[in-house]
Structure formats: C-alpha cells, structure tokens
Write an enzyme that holds these catalytic residues in place. Sequence first.
Site, PDB file in Angstrom:
ATOM      1  N   ASP A   1     -41.861 106.197  -3.346  1.00  0.00           N
ATOM      2  CA  ASP A   1     -42.179 107.402  -2.581  1.00  0.00           C
ATOM      3  C   ASP A   1     -43.398 107.157  -1.694  1.00  0.00           C
ATOM      4  OD1 ASP A   1     -42.307 110.031  -1.714  1.00  0.00           O
ATOM      5  OD2 ASP A   1     -42.917 110.858  -3.641  1.00  0.00           O
TER       6      ASP A   1
ATOM      7  N   ASP B   1     -38.600 109.573   3.114  1.00  0.00           N
ATOM      8  CA  ASP B   1     -39.782 108.923   2.538  1.00  0.00           C
ATOM      9  C   ASP B   1     -39.649 108.535   1.075  1.00  0.00           C
ATOM     10  OD1 ASP B   1     -39.830 111.532   1.551  1.00  0.00           O
ATOM     11  OD2 ASP B   1     -42.009 111.680   1.660  1.00  0.00           O
ATOM     12  N   GLU B   2     -38.454 108.598   0.528  1.00  0.00           N
ATOM     13  CA  GLU B   2     -38.307 108.195  -0.874  1.00  0.00           C
ATOM     14  C   GLU B   2     -36.906 107.663  -1.141  1.00  0.00           C
ATOM     15  OE1 GLU B   2     -38.169 111.234  -4.030  1.00  0.00           O
ATOM     16  OE2 GLU B   2     -37.951 112.724  -2.442  1.00  0.00           O
TER      17      GLU B   2
END
Length: 182
Positions: free
Chosen positions: A14, A108-109
């Site tokens: 993350d 983003d993860e």
Amino acid sequence: MAPEPQERLVFHVDLDAFFVEVERQENPGLIGKPVIIGGLGPRGVVSTASYEARRFGVHSAQAMSVARRLAPNAIYLRGNHKLYRDVSKKFMAILDEYSPLVVPMSVDEAYMDMTGTERSLGDPLDTANKIRANVKDSLRLPVSIGIGPSKLVAKVATEHAKPNGVFRVRQEDARAFFAPQP
C-alpha cells in the site's frame, strides 16, 4: 513421507498517502504541510490526507466539509487523476517483477501471492524491504507492506506497518494478533 504443506504467503502493498506524495513530487513546497485531496465542492469527499492533516482527525472517505472544520488551514487540492494512474502503472510494474500473481485493489494498493518465492527471493521480510527500496528508488514514494497467510491478515498487518514499514503476522500468531483488534 510427503513434504509438509507450505504456509501461504500474501503481501498487501500500500502506497502511503499516495495522492499527496505524488503531488509533493510535483510541488515540493507541500512537503511537511497538511494537504488534503478530494472533491472540493459542498458534497466533496476526502480522497487522501497527508499524515500532517491526519493529526487533526482528517481521514479518507470523510466529508470535505468535516475536514475543513477540523483543518481549516490545510492545503486543499482537487488532484490530478491522470498523473496518479500513470504512477500507479509504474508501481504495479515494479510489483510484477517480484510475483506473477499481483492483484491490484486500487491505484495505490495490491495483493501479491508470494507463496513459494522464498527459494528464489529469500526471506519474506528481506523481500518486502527490497520491494520498498525499489519503489522508493524508482518512484520516490513511501510504501507499507503487510505480510500474512491470507489477504485479510496481510491487509490488517499493513495498518501496523504504516507509515513506510513492514509488518508480518505468521499463521501460528494470527489468532493472538487478532484477539485484541477492534
């Protein structure tokens, strides 16, 4: 005698305060300041808040009107989603270097199935730190990695890794790890 079954190994990777950190690369004057990105209208929602803004109680998915009350002097930005997508593609390409089983969850993860990679990549903590260093060197972004025997355990472990760290929960420790969790 059959070999002992191998413990599943999942990484949850993350990027920390992703939108803010990308904006800070574009404008270094934002570094160290409370920055909040999201919809700026009356019904807007916070997409990302810097760690400096989080100290005021601001968090993702919060109404922007609440964020403005909590942190009236913060810097508020709409964000550049094309730029975030471009950086995200580079991030995912880095993850693909370490596992053929990368499951993006958002820009983003991602989850990475790392089961069986210890022979080729080494100790999971070392591998996680190599990934973090690669992301930092290539994209100049901080990243937190949770490691566990399942997606759920890895995701919760990531919260203990933040900001910019690694946290592992082994299968035999999962019950004790989750017992005090809210």
